[in-house]
Design an enzyme around this catalytic site. Sequence first.
Site, PDB file in Angstrom:
ATOM      1  N   ARG A 104       1.022  -0.883  -0.263  1.00 36.21           N
ATOM      2  CA  ARG A 104      -0.025  -0.240  -0.087  1.00 36.21           C
ATOM      3  C   ARG A 104       0.973   1.349  -0.297  1.00 36.21           C
ATOM      4  O   ARG A 104       1.340   1.597   0.639  1.00 36.21           O
ATOM      5  CB  ARG A 104      -0.727  -0.142   1.122  1.00 36.21           C
ATOM      6  N   ASP A 114       1.364   4.953   0.321  1.00 36.78           N
ATOM      7  CA  ASP A 114       1.434   5.981   1.103  1.00 36.78           C
ATOM      8  C   ASP A 114       1.097   7.364   0.537  1.00 36.78           C
ATOM      9  O   ASP A 114       2.359   7.776  -0.203  1.00 36.78           O
ATOM     10  CB  ASP A 114       2.016   6.217   2.668  1.00 36.78           C
ATOM     11  N   GLU A 121      -3.166   5.476  -1.209  1.00 37.04           N
ATOM     12  CA  GLU A 121      -3.346   6.465  -0.097  1.00 37.04           C
ATOM     13  C   GLU A 121      -3.710   7.238  -1.623  1.00 37.04           C
ATOM     14  O   GLU A 121      -2.190   8.107  -1.838  1.00 37.04           O
ATOM     15  CB  GLU A 121      -2.773   6.743   0.682  1.00 37.04           C
ATOM     16  N   ASP A 176     -13.224   9.353   1.172  1.00 34.73           N
ATOM     17  CA  ASP A 176     -14.447   9.146   0.453  1.00 34.73           C
ATOM     18  C   ASP A 176     -15.514   8.610   1.500  1.00 34.73           C
ATOM     19  O   ASP A 176     -16.129   9.217   2.130  1.00 34.73           O
ATOM     20  CB  ASP A 176     -14.440   9.694  -1.110  1.00 34.73           C
ATOM     21  N   HIS A 180     -14.751   6.907   3.840  1.00 33.18           N
ATOM     22  CA  HIS A 180     -15.219   6.874   5.088  1.00 33.18           C
ATOM     23  C   HIS A 180     -15.114   7.961   5.782  1.00 33.18           C
ATOM     24  O   HIS A 180     -16.340   8.486   7.022  1.00 33.18           O
ATOM     25  CB  HIS A 180     -13.946   6.506   5.751  1.00 33.18           C
ATOM     26  N   ASP A 207      -5.301   6.527  11.234  1.00 38.83           N
ATOM     27  CA  ASP A 207      -5.418   7.290  10.649  1.00 38.83           C
ATOM     28  C   ASP A 207      -5.983   8.373  10.843  1.00 38.83           C
ATOM     29  O   ASP A 207      -6.139   8.919  12.042  1.00 38.83           O
ATOM     30  CB  ASP A 207      -5.115   8.058   8.836  1.00 38.83           C
ATOM     31  N   GLN A 208      -7.090   8.062  11.086  1.00 34.90           N
ATOM     32  CA  GLN A 208      -8.977   8.425  11.480  1.00 34.90           C
ATOM     33  C   GLN A 208      -9.283   7.967  12.701  1.00 34.90           C
ATOM     34  O   GLN A 208      -9.624   8.777  13.275  1.00 34.90           O
ATOM     35  CB  GLN A 208      -9.464   7.072  10.792  1.00 34.90           C
ATOM     36  N   ILE A 209      -7.950   7.181  13.846  1.00 33.44           N
ATOM     37  CA  ILE A 209      -8.352   6.957  14.772  1.00 33.44           C
ATOM     38  C   ILE A 209      -7.253   8.310  16.102  1.00 33.44           C
ATOM     39  O   ILE A 209      -7.488   8.556  16.442  1.00 33.44           O
ATOM     40  CB  ILE A 209      -7.867   5.832  15.616  1.00 33.44           C
TER      41      ILE A 209
END
Length: 603
Positions: free
Chosen positions: A257, A259, A292, A312, A314, A381-383
């Site tokens: 993946r 980044d 990403e 988008d 998320h 990231d989102q946490i």
Amino acid sequence: MPLKTVEYGSHGAQRLDAHHTRFTLWAPDAFYVSLELRDGRSLPLIPQADGWFALEIPCPAGTRYRFNIDGELEVPDPASRAQDGGLAGWSVVVDPRDYHWRHPHWKGRPWQEAVIYEVHVGAMGGYANVARHLPRLAEMGVTAIELMPLAQCQGQRNWGYDGALLYAPHDSYGSPQALKQLIDDAHGLGLMVMLDVVYNHFGPEGNYLSRYASPFFRKDSHTPWGAAIDYQRPPVRDFFIDNALMWLLEYRFDGLRLDAVHAIDDPAFLHQLAHQVRRHTAPDRHVWLTLENEFNQAGLLEKSFDAQWNDDGHNTLHVLLTGETDAYYAEFADNPTQKLARCLSQGFVFQGEDNRHGVARGEPSGHLPPSAFVLFLQNHDQIGNRAAGERLHHLCAPQALRAATALLLLSPMIPLFFMGDESAAPEPFLFFTDYTGELADAVREGRRKEFAEFSTFASPDAHSTVADPNAPETFARSRPDFRVPERGPRREMLTLYQHLLALRQQQIVPRLEGSQALGSKVLAEGAVTASWRLGDASVLHITVNLSGQSVPFVAPLAQPVLFQTPPDMTLDVQQHQRLVPYSALVSLVPPPTLSPLMESAHE
């Protein structure tokens, strides 16, 4: 006489045979380079064309070494395969054949089978401890684990995105052999292993390329982390491509993946990297490349890459579940239900529209298959980029989270979830580093400034509540406890994941190849219905109501229910139904029957 070159692996210390190693460094700004061995020897490297220095000597695996630049500066090998003592220690000559693989014939798994579990190796206790969790993950229905970046960076604790030596697995997690054993163990259980790699910048400490290889960077372009990397130069381009090949060929990762490729902003380089990966991996092997990319470049997914993390999706779901509209969530505050409908039917929400900065973002993506999008309710990231590191189950109604989880795990998109999500782990996941001195102060202050756009941290007093990234307790608090009580909300969440993943494996995955979206429509604010024709011509319907209001809904006739939450939601004899608050209804219509609903469905 110039040394012979090889097609793959030109940077760093390359084992030529059992007794000889070639050391190679691209240092176009250096006049003199020497090899410094821990046994006290200092050996000059031979200048080559185009800024290269090289030396071939009798040298066994395990040799500790550094490079000396112009007699002034000792540096680690930027392509070091392992470090003894971290960034300030010695680079280590590694024999890539030093591990005996127990599952050498593993070929991977088809992408449509992917259910991805993202983990931070350090927070889980190192490679050996991650391996201990593999049987439970495989039994639960996970088919791939994705490791956050492993490249050697400063200190013992770091998210991994500050890597300075991209070829060296971080020495605090275990040896290179231990990493290979983790991957081998996973393959033995039928699990793919993917790796998050950072090719858009180097960490703020431990990288010396600007001193002896300044052409590695551009003078006319900058990223949030400093000067942009010049991917047009062959030695630079090869540095990253060779790194990708090392992970895939020597460590046998099943995919990468990449980044934040929007910070690379060089599609030609990205296409070439993907081409070289395909060229060097066996045609019967499943190797997956994901991205990403804030630019939402559908063109990268048409030719070279298999999928993109769909931020988008998320962001839209987060706004609907939590009501939060600060910072980057502001782009999804208007008409979030319509945005969710577009995500489910076309993938990206932004397909050329202006973002909150007035800049056009994205490309049309409706022609791509659902498997081109990795969907998630939260990730590292989102946490971790929340000031308090709260997980989603702390932020929304539990019934709403159940409905969203059904959408995540049963849609034809590729689902990803973060370690601990499956059991509603109470521990936060905070941003942590292990810096000292001025750099620690800069990271600490920069972290507090990041939350200036969030209303709850608008005052200077609120900034003081942001956890210090460098404090050991910040890392300790971020380590999830996977022990789940026999009763209670955590057990209920784990049971839900187990049930949904079993349904996905049995009913959805065998039909996914060749899937396409049929359409979606908004039922009411917070409520959407969407359908996909699967590869065997069956039709999958998912209807969710993420609002706190009941929503009128006419269910299609003869629609077999695959899953519903709450479980007591029923239909009357005329098939009229009100979707209760925080509900999901999933059905799978076998071929050749098509639902009348989706014959007229539209976005």
